[in-house]
Write a protein that holds these residues in place. Structure first.
Motif: not given
Length: 277
Positions: A164, A166, A190-193, A198-199, A202, A207-208, A211
């Protein structure tokens, strides 16, 4: 050298972005009025002179490009220096400027609605974006990269099947990585911030797994527990973005950027901020 690379400062920058602290008269996202326009509705160098201030959308969470100094509450960096230099050329005063903090998600809308005259905020020039905005010639060239925790043992993107990543909201980063991932036959999520701090948070919390943004931006978030992988994806040209209808202003700014590229001004600024290393 003016590098500011403290994680504490970055965390506080995120708090400032979210409104935890007030801003001064020269950089605020709550501008009382939009840009001054001429009879045809265009913002030009002349209308900016009449208004007496240049409004520029900038980043406040990108080390060496645009980062808020938590001691002075001022935003500092390479792109801030470009903005001030443009203000000096148009208004004769580098401090006749209003810096409006933006993110990858908000910079376009703020330009569209006239709250800023231009955006200088690690805005990558793409053919699709050129249909919506006027862009100057590139003032900086970079490539997308990956920041990972050293203990993950990753050596490159090929090792990251199922990871995953970020990324910033409304950025082109995921597209650049996916194009490369297809060559390796791997799948990613993908996780968006909203902000880069914040990335990084994470990534630190697990959490990711990575980056991802342009490599020069990632360099500002390096610490003893992380590394930037060797992979480089998609050349990223940063340009000054101006509303499509403001053609005269776009020409004025492009002429300045071109001249500064030719006479070594941009290279000197890049060196001063420790970029391109």
């Amino acid at each position: 050298m003016k590098k500011k690379n403290l994680w504490v400062s970055l965390c506080l920058s995120a708090a400032l972005f979210l409104g935890a602290c007030g801003s001064d008269a020269t950089d605020t996202a709550d501008s009382a009025a939009g840009s001054a326009t001429d009879a045809s509705g265009q913002v030009t160098a002349e209308t900016i002179k009449e208004a007496g201030v240049l409004k520029v959308g900038v980043k406040e969470d990108v080390p060496n490009f645009g980062l808020r100094n938590t001691e002075t509450n001022e935003i500092e960096g390479f792109e801030i220096d470009i903005a001030k230099k443009i203000a000096e050329e148009i208004l004769g005063d580098a401090e006749a400027i209003e810096l409006v903090p933006v993110t990858a998600k908000t910079r376009g809308p703020l330009l569209d609605n006239g709250e800023v005259d231009m955006v200088i905020a690690t805005f990558t020039v793409t053919e699709e974006r050129k249909e919506t905005y006027n862009f100057s010639d590139a003032y900086y060239v970079d490539a997308v990269g990956l920041l990972v925790k050293k203990d993950k043992g990753y050596t490159g993107l090929a090792d990251m099947d199922g990871a995953t990543i970020g990324v910033a909201q409304s950025s082109t980063t995921a597209d650049a990585i996916n194009a490369e991932a297809e060559q390796y036959g791997i799948s990613l999520s993908y996780s968006e911030y909203a902000t880069y701090p914040e990335i990084k948070a994470a990534l630190d919390s697990g959490r990711v797994d990575a980056f991802s943004v342009d490599r020069s931006i990632l360099a500002g978030y390096l610490d003893d527990s992380t590394q930037i992988l060797k992979d480089r994806f998609a050349t990223q040209d940063y340009g000054v973005a101006i509303k499509k209808s403001n053609t005269e202003l776009a020409t004025t700014v492009n002429d300045l950027i071109t001249a500064w590229g030719e006479d070594g001004t941009l290279d000197a600024m890049i060196t001063e901020w420790g970029l391109g290393e």
